[in-house]
Design a protein around this motif. Structure first.
Motif, PDB file in Angstrom:
ATOM      1  N   ILE A 141     -21.964  64.474   5.052  1.00  0.00           N
ATOM      2  CA  ILE A 141     -22.861  63.944   6.084  1.00  0.00           C
ATOM      3  C   ILE A 141     -22.056  63.851   7.368  1.00  0.00           C
ATOM      4  CG2 ILE A 141     -24.400  62.084   6.755  1.00  0.00           C
ATOM      5  CD1 ILE A 141     -25.288  63.611   4.275  1.00  0.00           C
ATOM      6  N   ALA A 142     -22.479  64.577   8.395  1.00  0.00           N
ATOM      7  CA  ALA A 142     -21.711  64.656   9.630  1.00  0.00           C
ATOM      8  C   ALA A 142     -21.663  63.292  10.318  1.00  0.00           C
ATOM      9  CB  ALA A 142     -22.335  65.696  10.564  1.00  0.00           C
ATOM     10  N   GLY A 143     -20.556  63.036  11.006  1.00  0.00           N
ATOM     11  CA  GLY A 143     -20.394  61.804  11.761  1.00  0.00           C
ATOM     12  C   GLY A 143     -19.751  60.686  10.989  1.00  0.00           C
ATOM     13  N   GLY A 144     -19.402  60.903   9.725  1.00  0.00           N
ATOM     14  CA  GLY A 144     -18.788  59.848   8.933  1.00  0.00           C
ATOM     15  C   GLY A 144     -19.741  58.776   8.479  1.00  0.00           C
ATOM     16  N   SER A 149     -18.590  67.479  -5.102  1.00  0.00           N
ATOM     17  CA  SER A 149     -18.013  66.490  -4.204  1.00  0.00           C
ATOM     18  C   SER A 149     -19.020  66.160  -3.109  1.00  0.00           C
ATOM     19  CB  SER A 149     -16.705  67.012  -3.594  1.00  0.00           C
ATOM     20  OG  SER A 149     -16.191  66.104  -2.646  1.00  0.00           O
ATOM     21  N   ALA A 150     -19.161  64.856  -2.815  1.00  0.00           N
ATOM     22  CA  ALA A 150     -20.101  64.400  -1.781  1.00  0.00           C
ATOM     23  C   ALA A 150     -19.413  63.355  -0.922  1.00  0.00           C
ATOM     24  CB  ALA A 150     -21.371  63.822  -2.408  1.00  0.00           C
ATOM     25  N   THR A 151     -19.499  63.502   0.399  1.00  0.00           N
ATOM     26  CA  THR A 151     -18.960  62.552   1.365  1.00  0.00           C
ATOM     27  C   THR A 151     -20.111  61.976   2.177  1.00  0.00           C
ATOM     28  OG1 THR A 151     -16.916  63.833   1.528  1.00  0.00           O
ATOM     29  CG2 THR A 151     -17.351  62.222   3.265  1.00  0.00           C
ATOM     30  N   GLY A 152     -20.318  60.664   2.041  1.00  0.00           N
ATOM     31  CA  GLY A 152     -21.419  60.015   2.748  1.00  0.00           C
ATOM     32  C   GLY A 152     -22.734  60.053   2.001  1.00  0.00           C
ATOM     33  N   PHE A 153     -22.733  60.557   0.781  1.00  0.00           N
ATOM     34  CA  PHE A 153     -23.958  60.670  -0.013  1.00  0.00           C
ATOM     35  C   PHE A 153     -23.616  60.314  -1.450  1.00  0.00           C
ATOM     36  CE2 PHE A 153     -27.446  62.964  -2.159  1.00  0.00           C
ATOM     37  CZ  PHE A 153     -28.523  62.522  -1.403  1.00  0.00           C
ATOM     38  N   ASP A 154     -24.610  59.812  -2.191  1.00  0.00           N
ATOM     39  CA  ASP A 154     -24.394  59.388  -3.564  1.00  0.00           C
ATOM     40  C   ASP A 154     -24.084  60.595  -4.445  1.00  0.00           C
ATOM     41  OD1 ASP A 154     -24.248  58.004  -5.893  1.00  0.00           O
ATOM     42  OD2 ASP A 154     -26.376  57.499  -6.035  1.00  0.00           O
ATOM     43  N   PRO A 182     -34.805  55.041  13.483  1.00  0.00           N
ATOM     44  CA  PRO A 182     -34.749  56.401  12.946  1.00  0.00           C
ATOM     45  C   PRO A 182     -33.702  57.211  13.698  1.00  0.00           C
ATOM     46  CG  PRO A 182     -36.589  56.206  14.452  1.00  0.00           C
ATOM     47  CD  PRO A 182     -35.923  54.848  14.418  1.00  0.00           C
ATOM     48  N   PHE A 183     -33.041  58.112  13.003  1.00  0.00           N
ATOM     49  CA  PHE A 183     -32.112  59.027  13.647  1.00  0.00           C
ATOM     50  C   PHE A 183     -31.995  60.286  12.816  1.00  0.00           C
ATOM     51  CE2 PHE A 183     -29.750  55.706  11.414  1.00  0.00           C
ATOM     52  CZ  PHE A 183     -29.062  56.443  10.465  1.00  0.00           C
ATOM     53  N   LEU A 184     -31.605  61.351  13.483  1.00  0.00           N
ATOM     54  CA  LEU A 184     -31.474  62.638  12.824  1.00  0.00           C
ATOM     55  C   LEU A 184     -30.049  62.814  12.319  1.00  0.00           C
ATOM     56  CD1 LEU A 184     -33.574  65.003  15.095  1.00  0.00           C
ATOM     57  CD2 LEU A 184     -34.283  63.559  13.200  1.00  0.00           C
ATOM     58  N   VAL A 185     -29.921  63.244  11.076  1.00  0.00           N
ATOM     59  CA  VAL A 185     -28.637  63.373  10.412  1.00  0.00           C
ATOM     60  C   VAL A 185     -28.416  64.834  10.058  1.00  0.00           C
ATOM     61  CG1 VAL A 185     -27.210  62.579   8.502  1.00  0.00           C
ATOM     62  CG2 VAL A 185     -28.932  61.063   9.467  1.00  0.00           C
ATOM     63  N   GLU A 186     -27.206  65.307  10.314  1.00  0.00           N
ATOM     64  CA  GLU A 186     -26.850  66.675   9.957  1.00  0.00           C
ATOM     65  C   GLU A 186     -26.194  66.691   8.583  1.00  0.00           C
ATOM     66  OE1 GLU A 186     -23.543  69.854  11.417  1.00  0.00           O
ATOM     67  OE2 GLU A 186     -24.837  68.976  12.967  1.00  0.00           O
ATOM     68  N   THR A 187     -26.800  67.430   7.668  1.00  0.00           N
ATOM     69  CA  THR A 187     -26.276  67.580   6.305  1.00  0.00           C
ATOM     70  C   THR A 187     -25.582  68.927   6.191  1.00  0.00           C
ATOM     71  OG1 THR A 187     -28.152  66.284   5.487  1.00  0.00           O
ATOM     72  CG2 THR A 187     -26.862  67.494   3.874  1.00  0.00           C
ATOM     73  N   GLN A 188     -24.330  68.904   5.756  1.00  0.00           N
ATOM     74  CA  GLN A 188     -23.542  70.124   5.622  1.00  0.00           C
ATOM     75  C   GLN A 188     -23.219  70.350   4.149  1.00  0.00           C
ATOM     76  OE1 GLN A 188     -20.100  69.269   7.978  1.00  0.00           O
ATOM     77  NE2 GLN A 188     -21.180  69.467   9.936  1.00  0.00           N
ATOM     78  N   ALA A 189     -23.378  71.591   3.697  1.00  0.00           N
ATOM     79  CA  ALA A 189     -23.111  71.939   2.301  1.00  0.00           C
ATOM     80  C   ALA A 189     -22.312  73.229   2.245  1.00  0.00           C
ATOM     81  CB  ALA A 189     -24.412  72.084   1.515  1.00  0.00           C
ATOM     82  N   LEU A 190     -21.461  73.322   1.237  1.00  0.00           N
ATOM     83  CA  LEU A 190     -20.684  74.534   0.981  1.00  0.00           C
ATOM     84  C   LEU A 190     -20.741  74.832  -0.512  1.00  0.00           C
ATOM     85  CD1 LEU A 190     -18.727  76.775   1.884  1.00  0.00           C
ATOM     86  CD2 LEU A 190     -16.848  75.166   1.498  1.00  0.00           C
ATOM     87  N   VAL A 191     -21.229  76.019  -0.844  1.00  0.00           N
ATOM     88  CA  VAL A 191     -21.337  76.467  -2.233  1.00  0.00           C
ATOM     89  C   VAL A 191     -20.477  77.712  -2.387  1.00  0.00           C
ATOM     90  CG1 VAL A 191     -22.884  77.238  -4.052  1.00  0.00           C
ATOM     91  CG2 VAL A 191     -23.663  75.547  -2.392  1.00  0.00           C
ATOM     92  N   SER A 192     -19.558  77.678  -3.332  1.00  0.00           N
ATOM     93  CA  SER A 192     -18.672  78.820  -3.570  1.00  0.00           C
ATOM     94  C   SER A 192     -18.458  78.974  -5.067  1.00  0.00           C
ATOM     95  CB  SER A 192     -17.331  78.634  -2.852  1.00  0.00           C
ATOM     96  OG  SER A 192     -16.664  77.486  -3.347  1.00  0.00           O
TER      97      SER A 192
END
Length: 481
Positions: free
Chosen positions: A382-385, A349-354, A329-339
């Motif tokens: 998804i932070a960290g690539g 657009s999604a990077t690291g996610f479906d 298990p590990f904690l993942v930082e999810t970042q989102a930008l809505v404009s």
């Protein structure tokens, strides 16, 4: 009658190499060129290869003798009569690599390691082999000279966790591109482990085409497979990938090998991810994480250190999720930008996610919760690539999108885990205790979990506050009030 026999023998002797077509995507073979592959449905993937005609003059007596000998060698066995035993795996002295391989390298197996150019495939292989002084290793390089490999080895040995270069007496290097010459050296050296760097640079005399072609890659991989299975010596093949991100060469190359692992990451960042795509001896959901340093690759035992930024207080659009990939298990930082969409069609657009799952979650957020995002651009990262496939990320994705939409940050100390259904319900996730323990270990004070996961869960053994929710609205109300 005599003339016909002589003509048949003459025809067999004078037979030329035949031509066949192989699909680059799936390995389907065809006697003629086809525009669309009937197996995988891809267009213009059939490539012409030459196959040497190996037919010999075989008399009826020799054919019968050969068939009889084959019957004596191969016998039909009952399943209950076959002895089953697990061969001891080879410890690679690398916890991340051992985990991805399923507990170590299996004797007689053949492993394919793929990745982009310059990502660190050769560095990982060379560093791992230098950590195996008890094994006689033969490193076959078709791309670099012996002097280049020596310079890289000295740089890796300079690392404090490595040993001394003088202790690598069992590590041997061969710079060769001919498969027949490689087998001659193998008979002479008798290694216990073989590395081929790379399979696209090796060529055999039996195939009349250049190295790296479909026929060469397939024949060389098949010959190395037969050697590994008959001798019990494991073979690691290093392979290139195409611009689409798939392993170069025919798809049958991935079917031949026992294990396919891929080295991923951005060359502009320091972290690398080792992912198992196929594994006959273990799970395919394991991840190995490394940090690229000047002295080689460092194992990252705690992946949360790279998946969480040091400080995100006061920043909207950031949510922390407790995810599981493989056994860790590990904690993942999810970042989102809505404009607001600057053009007529909003971007998703999604990077690291479906991407498709993001569209589904946005539809749930609009239909079930009532937030209108139809005219908004949504970007998710998804932070960290890392590329995450855990369904428990759904809740953090919705929370990050809503946090960016209303420009309200999520309080520090909150994390979450839960799968979101089409009706807006928060569905239970597997191994909830491990997720809670990981969040508690990293100092989080609250964790949102599905309400259905509370059954059978001992809440007293956790110091972190559990916030059970049944619907998405309840989770958003707990986060934003």
């Amino acid at each position: 009658m005599a003339y016909s026999v002589i003509f048949c023998i003459f025809a067999v002797d004078m037979a030329k190499d035949k031509t066949m077509y192989v699909c680059e995507n799936c390995g389907q073979e065809s006697a003629k060129w086809i525009g669309k592959c009937p197996s995988c449905g891809q267009w213009n993937t059939f490539k012409e290869i030459k196959v040497a005609d190996t037919r010999k003059q075989v008399t009826a007596t020799s054919a019968a003798a050969s068939a009889g000998r084959q019957l004596r060698e191969n016998k039909v066995l009952r399943l209950r009569d076959i002895s089953a035993h697990d061969d001891p795996r080879i410890d690679m002295h690398d916890e991340e690599l051992n985990r991805v391989l399923g507990g170590g390298l299996v004797p007689g197996s053949i492993v394919l390691l793929g990745g982009e150019p310059g990502i660190g495939k050769s560095t990982l292989s060379l560093q791992t082999m230098l950590n195996l002084p008890e094994k006689k290793v033969l490193y076959v390089s078709g791309e670099e000279s012996a002097h280049q490999l020596k310079m890289r080895a000295e740089r890796l040995i300079a690392s404090p966790q490595q040993g001394r270069l003088e202790g690598s007496d069992n590590f041997m290097i061969l710079c060769e591109n001919s498969l027949e010459a490689i087998f001659d050296h193998i008979k002479e050296v008798q290694p216990e482990l073989i590395i081929i760097d790379s399979i696209q640079t090796i060529a055999t005399e039996d195939v009349e085409s250049s190295a790296g072609s479909i026929a060469q890659v397939r024949e060389c991989a098949s010959a190395l497979l037969r050697f590994a299975k008959t001798s019990g010596v494991p073979v690691i093949l290093i392979g290139h990938i195409t611009k689409e991100g798939t392993l170069a060469g025919p798809k049958i190359l991935e079917h031949i090998v026992d294990t396919v692992i891929q080295f991923e990451g951005d060359q502009h960042y320091m972290y690398r991810i080792l992912r198992s795509i196929k594994n006959r001896f273990g799970s395919t959901s394991e991840l190995g994480i490394y940090e690229m340093q000047q002295t080689g690759l460092r194992q990252v035992s705690n992946p949360s250190e790279l998946l969480l930024t040091e400080d995100h207080d006061g920043l909207s659009g950031v949510a922390i999720s407790s995810a599981i990939e493989g056994v860790r298990p590990f904690l993942v930082e999810t970042q989102a930008l809505v404009s607001t969409a600057a053009y007529g069609t909003p971007q998703r657009s999604a990077t690291g996610f479906d991407q498709r799952r993001l569209n589904m979650l946005l539809a749930v957020l609009e239909k079930r919760v009532g937030f209108k995002l139809m005219q908004k651009d949504v970007f998710l990262n998804i932070a960290g690539g890392l590329r995450v496939t855990d369904m428990a990320m759904d809740l953090s994705v919705i929370a990050a999108v809503l946090s960016s939409n209303v420009d309200t940050p999520i309080e520090s100390g909150w994390c979450m885990a839960g799968e979101v259904g089409l009706s807006g319900e928060v569905r239970p996730v597997a191994r909830i205790e491990q997720r809670i323990s990981e969040a508690e270990k990293l100092g989080f004070s609250h964790i949102i979990i599905p309400k259905y996961n509370l059954s059978g869960l001992n809440r007293k053994k956790f110091n972190i506050e559990l916030v059970p929710v049944r619907k998405v609205e309840e989770a958003l109300r707990a986060l934003f009030g």
